[in-house]
Scaffold this motif. Structure first.
Motif, PDB file in Angstrom:
ATOM      1  N   TYR A 170      26.133 121.952 -23.889  1.00  0.00           N
ATOM      2  CA  TYR A 170      26.452 122.152 -22.476  1.00  0.00           C
ATOM      3  C   TYR A 170      25.224 122.697 -21.747  1.00  0.00           C
ATOM      4  N   THR A 171      25.110 122.364 -20.478  1.00  0.00           N
ATOM      5  CA  THR A 171      24.182 123.045 -19.575  1.00  0.00           C
ATOM      6  C   THR A 171      24.961 123.438 -18.330  1.00  0.00           C
ATOM      7  N   PHE A 172      24.548 124.549 -17.732  1.00  0.00           N
ATOM      8  CA  PHE A 172      25.261 125.084 -16.577  1.00  0.00           C
ATOM      9  C   PHE A 172      24.268 125.391 -15.461  1.00  0.00           C
ATOM     10  N   ALA A 173      24.761 125.328 -14.228  1.00  0.00           N
ATOM     11  CA  ALA A 173      23.912 125.660 -13.076  1.00  0.00           C
ATOM     12  C   ALA A 173      24.789 126.073 -11.912  1.00  0.00           C
TER      13      ALA A 173
ATOM     14  N   GLY B  44      26.767 120.304 -17.062  1.00  0.00           N
ATOM     15  CA  GLY B  44      26.068 119.143 -17.593  1.00  0.00           C
ATOM     16  C   GLY B  44      26.352 119.013 -19.076  1.00  0.00           C
ATOM     17  N   VAL B  45      26.272 117.808 -19.572  1.00  0.00           N
ATOM     18  CA  VAL B  45      26.548 117.539 -20.985  1.00  0.00           C
ATOM     19  C   VAL B  45      25.339 116.843 -21.587  1.00  0.00           C
TER      20      VAL B  45
ATOM     21  N   TRP C  44      19.027 124.716 -14.215  1.00  0.00           N
ATOM     22  CA  TRP C  44      19.986 124.525 -15.299  1.00  0.00           C
ATOM     23  C   TRP C  44      19.660 125.433 -16.482  1.00  0.00           C
ATOM     24  N   PHE C  45      20.711 125.954 -17.105  1.00  0.00           N
ATOM     25  CA  PHE C  45      20.576 126.775 -18.307  1.00  0.00           C
ATOM     26  C   PHE C  45      21.480 126.196 -19.390  1.00  0.00           C
TER      27      PHE C  45
ATOM     28  N   GLN D 243      20.142 134.729 -11.022  1.00  0.00           N
ATOM     29  CA  GLN D 243      21.000 133.560 -11.146  1.00  0.00           C
ATOM     30  C   GLN D 243      21.516 133.406 -12.580  1.00  0.00           C
ATOM     31  N   ARG D 244      20.678 133.746 -13.558  1.00  0.00           N
ATOM     32  CA  ARG D 244      21.113 133.662 -14.948  1.00  0.00           C
ATOM     33  C   ARG D 244      22.297 134.599 -15.204  1.00  0.00           C
TER      34      ARG D 244
END
Length: 591
Positions: free
Chosen positions: A247-250, A235-236, A261-262, A202-203
């Motif tokens: 930032y965060t991403f998923a 995500g912020v 979330w990463f 997923q990463r």
């Protein structure tokens, strides 16, 4: 070899894992290959009914000084896996034992000649790695001094690699390398991907999606819209003051669990919010297409990008401009991601794999003139704005043109790293070039074959005149190489077409040859062919054989018993920038 310590507080739990089947039954024949005194009880070498008792004995032996210490110690377990590279030979138990003793000595667990060293064992349960497990209280009831143990172990690993003739990974242990390359997936992520039948973790999927959203994006609004279009969750992170800090991403979780979330830094160093914002601040140009026919945009976009890449290559090839390399690599990845997003299925996977390989060639120095970065990123935007390619001949020749430029870019990046001793990064650049060669051959096969036929049919005085133009425009050694190549016929046909259109072949060759970077090309004739056709706007090569010849050739290619090329005319191998077997119509038919 790679190794990193894992602190812990449960000696028995660590032993149960090391001598057990593993989380995914991956442990085979777990046994001790070395220990602090050479006589540690080995749960892997006793009958199964005795294993639990032996495991308890081993735990008590390892924890002896911890118990005698009399006070609670936080993280008294020192667990260090040591893994060989996939390309290394299989080491024997004796060799792994020697390596373990050298590592515990370097780390400060059991220094050479120290009778009060900590107690430790080395367990092997696979061909390619061992686990060192120790407790951190010495026999004199003092705690081991482990400060900067990683630096000392890494220095020792370099010596071990040289002595055992293993792959030298010393460059991957530098702070500069770690600060530049993407973050690798953890073991749990890899096992989850395998369990779900996924090709990547997923990463990795998330990193690719974020890069594709960023490629050619002009501002944050466009970037976030592209993320949403790919289904990426954004995500912020905010400070107490309300200011955005990251930032965060998923990706949505297919199993119904909460998304994983990463942060940007956990994907790649250049995907943090400050780096992304700095990229937007540099600006980007909007692509302009004077031709109102949108069907020609994919061709125009790829030609524009190939011109930009060719113009940037001499600067990267210049040893005096080392700081430009990081920017060129980063922007080259953007162009590849844009190209992958708009390419046909025929080559999309290869281009994406090239982009992912190029990520591991990154360097921390990313300073470059804003104009250079703006041009490369605008080229990525032009490709995206032009849209996906179809099956027209013009699309194929445009794809072959930009792919020939990208192959040369990867080769020059490999050369740049190799000149500085970065063999690991140079290897990844060569891997990217190999993927791009495959993609190039799939697009260049037919047009190069047609040009080869045209070149062979040129009158001898015309061929001699074009050969003389090559000798006049290029250095002697380079001219000889071009004239000796299989691709010379295609270049001769291109020069003849250009001359008929009113161009001077000598001038065209001098302009297309560029500077030193052409010498790095696997096939300078192919590079010159595509550059000249692009710069002069020559039409897409089309068959010159008669209809009945083409029907005969097609019938022979499809025949289950007669799988061989027609005898006249016979196309030459495609002058790909590869050393692999050339692709001709006949070899494609055999596949």
């Amino acid at each position: 070899m790679i190794s990193k310590p894992i602190p812990g507080s449960d000696t028995r739990g660590a032993l149960k894992y090391l001598f057990g089947p593993g989380k995914h039954n991956e442990h085979t024949d777990p046994h001790i290959v070395a220990s602090w005194d050479g006589f540690a009880p080995d749960p892997g070498r006793v009958p199964r009914r005795e294993r639990t008792a032996t495991l308890a004995q081993l735990r008590d032996a390892l924890d002896l000084h911890v118990v005698q210490y009399g006070r609670k110690i936080d993280k008294h377990v020192y667990h260090r896996p040591v893994r060989a590279d996939a390309s290394d030979r299989i080491l024997s138990d004796e060799e792994w034992g020697d390596i373990a003793r050298r590592i515990v000595a370097a780390a400060g667990i059991a220094p050479d000649g120290d009778p009060d060293g900590c107690r430790w064992i080395a367990v092997r349960h696979a061909d390619d790695h061992i686990h060192i497990l120790a407790t951190t209280v010495r026999a004199n009831l003092k705690q081991a001094r482990l400060r900067k143990d990683q630096d000392r172990v890494e220095d020792e690993l370099t010596e071990i690699e040289h002595q055992y003739r293993l792959r030298d990974l010393s460059e991957t242990r530098t702070k500069e390398y770690r600060a530049a390359i993407p973050k690798r997936a953890k073991g749990s992520e890899i096992h989850k991907a395998k369990r779900l039948g996924l090709e990547e973790t997923q990463r990795q999927s998330l990193r690719t999606a974020v890069r594709r959203a960023l490629a050619g994006a002009g501002d944050e609004e466009e970037f976030t819209a592209r993320l949403a279009g790919q289904g990426v969750l954004l995500g912020v992170r905010r400070a107490p003051s309300g200011d955005v800090t990251g930032y965060t991403f998923a990706l949505p979780n297919s199993e119904g669990d909460e998304p994983l979330w990463f942060s940007g830094s956990k994907l790649a160093p250049d995907l943090t919010r400050p780096k992304i914002q700095a990229r937007f601040a540099a600006g980007i140009d909007q692509p302009a297409y004077p031709d109102p026919d949108q069907r020609t945009w994919p061709t125009s976009g790829r030609h524009q990008a190939s011109i930009v890449i060719d113009g940037a290559l001499p600067a990267l090839d210049d040893d005096q401009v080392a700081g430009l390399a990081g920017a060129m690599i980063s922007d080259g990845i953007e162009i590849l991601d844009s190209l992958a997003a708009t390419s046909p299925v025929l080559t999309r996977k290869e281009i994406n794999q090239a982009a992912r390989a190029l990520e591991y060639t990154a360097v921390t120095q990313t300073r470059a003139a804003s104009a250079d970065r703006r041009a490369m990123r605008s080229a990525a935007r032009a490709i995206l704005h032009a849209g996906p390619t179809g099956n027209r001949g013009e699309d194929g020749t445009a794809a072959a043109t930009i792919l020939s430029s990208l192959v040369l870019l990867a080769i020059v990046i490999a050369k740049w790293h190799a000149a500085r001793g970065h063999q690991h990064q140079a290897g990844h650049a060569r891997e990217a070039a190999a993927h791009l060669r495959t993609a190039y051959a799939r697009h260049a096969g037919k047009p190069i074959a047609h040009l080869d036929i045209q070149g062979r049919r040129l009158a001898q005085p015309m061929r001699d005149r074009q050969a003389q133009a090559v000798r006049q425009a290029l250095p002697a050694a380079q001219a000889t190489r071009v004239l000796d190549e299989n691709g010379w016929n295609a270049l001769a046909a291109t020069l003849a077409e250009a001359e008929a259109a009113g161009h001077d072949p000598t001038v065209l060759l001098a302009q297309a040859a560029g500077r030193r970077e052409l010498a790095a090309a696997d096939s300078p004739a192919a590079v010159l062919t595509w550059r000249i056709r692009r710069d002069t706007g020559l039409p897409t090569p089309t068959p010159t054989t008669k209809p009945e010849e083409r029907r005969t050739h097609a019938a022979l290619a499809k025949s289950p018993t007669t799988r061989m090329p027609v005898t006249a005319p016979t196309p030459t191998p495609v002058p790909t920038p590869s050393s692999a077997q050339p692709h001709t119509p006949a070899t494609r038919a055999r596949r």
